[in-house]
Motif scaffolding. Structure first.
Motif, PDB file in Angstrom:
ATOM      1  N   GLU A  76       4.825   0.637   5.547  1.00 38.25           N
ATOM      2  CA  GLU A  76       5.423  -0.296   5.850  1.00 38.25           C
ATOM      3  C   GLU A  76       3.960  -1.335   6.366  1.00 38.25           C
ATOM      4  O   GLU A  76       4.231  -2.581   6.355  1.00 38.25           O
ATOM      5  CB  GLU A  76       6.156  -0.130   7.118  1.00 38.25           C
ATOM      6  CG  GLU A  76       7.377   0.642   6.771  1.00 38.25           C
ATOM      7  CD  GLU A  76       8.500  -0.137   5.738  1.00 38.25           C
ATOM      8  OE1 GLU A  76       8.337  -1.439   6.041  1.00 38.25           O
ATOM      9  OE2 GLU A  76       9.294   0.463   5.145  1.00 38.25           O
ATOM     10  N   SER A  77       3.145  -0.786   7.017  1.00 35.82           N
ATOM     11  CA  SER A  77       1.861  -1.720   7.424  1.00 35.82           C
ATOM     12  C   SER A  77       0.831  -0.854   7.349  1.00 35.82           C
ATOM     13  O   SER A  77       0.842   0.563   7.213  1.00 35.82           O
ATOM     14  CB  SER A  77       2.192  -2.040   8.967  1.00 35.82           C
ATOM     15  OG  SER A  77       2.087  -0.848   9.990  1.00 35.82           O
ATOM     16  N   ASP A  78      -0.563  -1.465   7.553  1.00 33.04           N
ATOM     17  CA  ASP A  78      -1.594  -0.834   7.499  1.00 33.04           C
ATOM     18  C   ASP A  78      -1.809   0.306   8.570  1.00 33.04           C
ATOM     19  O   ASP A  78      -2.578   1.589   8.461  1.00 33.04           O
ATOM     20  CB  ASP A  78      -2.663  -1.540   7.350  1.00 33.04           C
ATOM     21  CG  ASP A  78      -2.990  -2.412   6.292  1.00 33.04           C
ATOM     22  OD1 ASP A  78      -2.406  -1.963   5.115  1.00 33.04           O
ATOM     23  OD2 ASP A  78      -3.746  -3.272   6.247  1.00 33.04           O
ATOM     24  N   ALA A  79      -1.255   0.070   9.659  1.00 28.88           N
ATOM     25  CA  ALA A  79      -1.228   0.983  10.984  1.00 28.88           C
ATOM     26  C   ALA A  79      -0.447   2.525  10.663  1.00 28.88           C
ATOM     27  O   ALA A  79      -0.727   3.304  11.144  1.00 28.88           O
ATOM     28  CB  ALA A  79      -0.485   0.285  12.312  1.00 28.88           C
ATOM     29  N   ASP A  80       0.228   2.328   9.724  1.00 30.26           N
ATOM     30  CA  ASP A  80       0.854   3.832   9.037  1.00 30.26           C
ATOM     31  C   ASP A  80      -0.061   4.552   8.201  1.00 30.26           C
ATOM     32  O   ASP A  80       0.356   5.525   7.970  1.00 30.26           O
ATOM     33  CB  ASP A  80       2.189   3.489   8.376  1.00 30.26           C
ATOM     34  CG  ASP A  80       3.367   2.772   9.121  1.00 30.26           C
ATOM     35  OD1 ASP A  80       3.318   2.680  10.431  1.00 30.26           O
ATOM     36  OD2 ASP A  80       4.064   1.828   8.650  1.00 30.26           O
ATOM     37  N   LEU A  81      -1.061   4.157   7.874  1.00 31.06           N
ATOM     38  CA  LEU A  81      -1.993   4.615   6.968  1.00 31.06           C
ATOM     39  C   LEU A  81      -3.172   5.342   7.585  1.00 31.06           C
ATOM     40  O   LEU A  81      -3.687   4.818   8.704  1.00 31.06           O
ATOM     41  CB  LEU A  81      -2.335   4.012   5.832  1.00 31.06           C
ATOM     42  CG  LEU A  81      -1.351   3.620   4.841  1.00 31.06           C
ATOM     43  CD1 LEU A  81      -1.954   2.604   3.922  1.00 31.06           C
ATOM     44  CD2 LEU A  81      -0.983   4.647   4.016  1.00 31.06           C
ATOM     45  N   VAL A  82      -3.440   6.709   7.213  1.00 35.75           N
ATOM     46  CA  VAL A  82      -4.479   7.340   7.864  1.00 35.75           C
ATOM     47  C   VAL A  82      -5.634   7.338   6.768  1.00 35.75           C
ATOM     48  O   VAL A  82      -5.300   7.753   5.509  1.00 35.75           O
ATOM     49  CB  VAL A  82      -4.198   8.685   8.300  1.00 35.75           C
ATOM     50  CG1 VAL A  82      -5.573   9.465   8.721  1.00 35.75           C
ATOM     51  CG2 VAL A  82      -3.232   8.609   9.533  1.00 35.75           C
ATOM     52  N   ALA A 109      -3.040   8.395   3.293  1.00 36.92           N
ATOM     53  CA  ALA A 109      -1.970   9.185   3.756  1.00 36.92           C
ATOM     54  C   ALA A 109      -1.239   8.531   4.686  1.00 36.92           C
ATOM     55  O   ALA A 109      -1.735   8.065   5.720  1.00 36.92           O
ATOM     56  CB  ALA A 109      -2.202  10.731   3.677  1.00 36.92           C
ATOM     57  N   LEU A 110       0.048   8.811   4.826  1.00 35.91           N
ATOM     58  CA  LEU A 110       0.806   8.605   5.917  1.00 35.91           C
ATOM     59  C   LEU A 110       0.642   9.422   6.956  1.00 35.91           C
ATOM     60  O   LEU A 110       0.681  10.551   6.720  1.00 35.91           O
ATOM     61  CB  LEU A 110       2.462   8.305   5.514  1.00 35.91           C
ATOM     62  CG  LEU A 110       3.029   7.264   4.712  1.00 35.91           C
ATOM     63  CD1 LEU A 110       4.168   7.566   4.052  1.00 35.91           C
ATOM     64  CD2 LEU A 110       2.587   6.056   4.996  1.00 35.91           C
ATOM     65  N   ALA A 111       0.552   8.888   8.155  1.00 31.66           N
ATOM     66  CA  ALA A 111       0.392   9.764   9.341  1.00 31.66           C
ATOM     67  C   ALA A 111       1.248  11.069   9.405  1.00 31.66           C
ATOM     68  O   ALA A 111       0.755  12.173   9.418  1.00 31.66           O
ATOM     69  CB  ALA A 111       0.332   9.076  10.737  1.00 31.66           C
ATOM     70  N   GLY A 112       2.640  10.894   8.941  1.00 40.48           N
ATOM     71  CA  GLY A 112       3.497  11.810   9.120  1.00 40.48           C
ATOM     72  C   GLY A 112       3.198  13.063   8.078  1.00 40.48           C
ATOM     73  O   GLY A 112       3.750  14.149   8.180  1.00 40.48           O
ATOM     74  N   GLU A 113       2.459  12.671   7.162  1.00 44.62           N
ATOM     75  CA  GLU A 113       2.250  13.466   5.955  1.00 44.62           C
ATOM     76  C   GLU A 113       0.909  14.701   6.209  1.00 44.62           C
ATOM     77  O   GLU A 113       0.923  15.609   5.835  1.00 44.62           O
ATOM     78  CB  GLU A 113       1.843  12.782   4.801  1.00 44.62           C
ATOM     79  CG  GLU A 113       2.807  12.266   4.097  1.00 44.62           C
ATOM     80  CD  GLU A 113       2.516  10.955   2.943  1.00 44.62           C
ATOM     81  OE1 GLU A 113       3.227  10.413   2.460  1.00 44.62           O
ATOM     82  OE2 GLU A 113       1.135  11.012   2.960  1.00 44.62           O
ATOM     83  N   ARG A 125       0.719  -1.196   0.110  1.00 43.35           N
ATOM     84  CA  ARG A 125       0.137  -0.212  -0.022  1.00 43.35           C
ATOM     85  C   ARG A 125       0.873   1.378  -0.146  1.00 43.35           C
ATOM     86  O   ARG A 125       2.108   1.026   0.562  1.00 43.35           O
ATOM     87  CB  ARG A 125      -0.905   0.135   1.125  1.00 43.35           C
ATOM     88  CG  ARG A 125      -1.798  -1.262   1.067  1.00 43.35           C
ATOM     89  CD  ARG A 125      -2.953  -0.940   2.348  1.00 43.35           C
ATOM     90  NE  ARG A 125      -3.726  -0.141   2.364  1.00 43.35           N
ATOM     91  CZ  ARG A 125      -4.940   0.203   3.013  1.00 43.35           C
ATOM     92  NH1 ARG A 125      -5.023  -0.421   4.057  1.00 43.35           N
ATOM     93  NH2 ARG A 125      -5.498   1.199   2.756  1.00 43.35           N
ATOM     94  N   PHE A 126       0.457   2.347  -0.734  1.00 43.31           N
ATOM     95  CA  PHE A 126       1.246   3.471  -0.840  1.00 43.31           C
ATOM     96  C   PHE A 126       0.229   4.819  -0.368  1.00 43.31           C
ATOM     97  O   PHE A 126      -1.034   4.673  -0.390  1.00 43.31           O
ATOM     98  CB  PHE A 126       1.493   3.738  -2.202  1.00 43.31           C
ATOM     99  CG  PHE A 126       2.579   2.427  -2.868  1.00 43.31           C
ATOM    100  CD1 PHE A 126       3.675   2.920  -2.671  1.00 43.31           C
ATOM    101  CD2 PHE A 126       1.985   1.507  -3.158  1.00 43.31           C
ATOM    102  CE1 PHE A 126       4.701   2.031  -3.106  1.00 43.31           C
ATOM    103  CE2 PHE A 126       2.848   0.524  -3.887  1.00 43.31           C
ATOM    104  CZ  PHE A 126       4.312   0.750  -3.722  1.00 43.31           C
ATOM    105  N   SER A 127       0.920   5.751  -0.061  1.00 46.45           N
ATOM    106  CA  SER A 127       0.307   7.057   0.280  1.00 46.45           C
ATOM    107  C   SER A 127      -0.442   7.485  -1.128  1.00 46.45           C
ATOM    108  O   SER A 127       0.515   7.629  -2.045  1.00 46.45           O
ATOM    109  CB  SER A 127       0.975   8.124   0.708  1.00 46.45           C
ATOM    110  OG  SER A 127       0.559   9.243   0.696  1.00 46.45           O
ATOM    111  N   ASP A 128      -1.644   8.134  -1.031  1.00 45.37           N
ATOM    112  CA  ASP A 128      -2.069   8.685  -2.476  1.00 45.37           C
ATOM    113  C   ASP A 128      -1.651  10.138  -2.533  1.00 45.37           C
ATOM    114  O   ASP A 128      -1.621  10.616  -3.653  1.00 45.37           O
ATOM    115  CB  ASP A 128      -3.545   8.777  -2.243  1.00 45.37           C
ATOM    116  CG  ASP A 128      -4.292   7.128  -2.389  1.00 45.37           C
ATOM    117  OD1 ASP A 128      -3.852   6.555  -3.268  1.00 45.37           O
ATOM    118  OD2 ASP A 128      -4.994   7.089  -1.707  1.00 45.37           O
TER     119      ASP A 128
END
Length: 200
Positions: free
Chosen positions: A17-23, A42-46, A7-10
């Motif tokens: 790295e894992s689904d837990a990293d995605l928002v 999106a990644l949480a850090g973004e 999975r990737f950030s749109d």
């Protein structure tokens, strides 16, 4: 053979790295949306600066006598406030009559025009787009969504009397060093102690 889903950030195309990293981000309204809300990942850090970029928005309906349906417009509160020249907008609103409920308002239509869409940090601003700088003396201390930045806190501490005069003239609540919420929000601990205010 097993399969692994990558999975990737749109937003950036970066690998998660894992689904837990995605928002999961649900975009409810945007000038380019034509078929209702959509979802992106999106990644949480973004998204770290999203709350800081939040705007004070006003939603109004324009009821033209020659139109059957009202027109809904969303704009920044500061832009809307500048429309009032005879008196501060806060005073105009306090003296206004209650609005009659309309079917259009109850169904909450998508605004026909976004007067001040939120920008992404680092992106080039669109022509005519405004963003209120609450760290500036003109807007510091005014209630708003999002967090109070250190820059705004400093301006409030250094120009509290001047800011309170402006807020009072606008019909907005002033900042009280005896109010624990205000002291916490703007780091007014020293000023509170100097004026003899003690919090337990």
């Amino acid at each position: 053979m097993g399969q692994k889903i990558i999975r990737f950030s749109d937003l950036t195309g970066k690998h998660a790295e894992s689904d837990a990293d995605l928002v999961r981000v649900v975009v409810l309204r945007h000038p380019d949306l034509t078929d209702g809300p959509v979802e992106i990942d999106a990644l949480a850090g973004e998204l770290g600066g999203v709350r800081e970029l939040a705007l004070d928005l006003v939603t109004v309906e324009l009821h033209h006598p020659d139109r059957a349906e009202p027109q809904t417009v969303v704009m920044e509160a500061a832009t809307f406030d500048r429309l009032a020249s005879a008196a501060p907008m806060a005073e105009v609103l306090r003296g206004a009559r209650p609005a009659a409920r309309t079917a259009a308002r109850e169904t909450a239509p998508t605004p026909v025009r976004e007067a001040a869409p939120t920008t992404v940090r680092g992106a080039a601003p669109a022509a005519g787009r405004e963003r209120v700088d609450h760290a500036g003396l003109e807007h510091a201390g005014r209630p708003h969504q999002g967090r109070t930045t250190e820059a705004e806190k400093q301006v409030v501490r250094e120009h509290l009397e001047e800011i309170n005069e402006r807020l009072a003239a606008e019909g907005v609540r002033t900042i009280d060093p005896a109010n624990v919420e205000h002291v916490t929000q703007y780091r007014l601990d020293t000023l509170a102690r100097e004026t003899g205010v003690m919090f337990g």
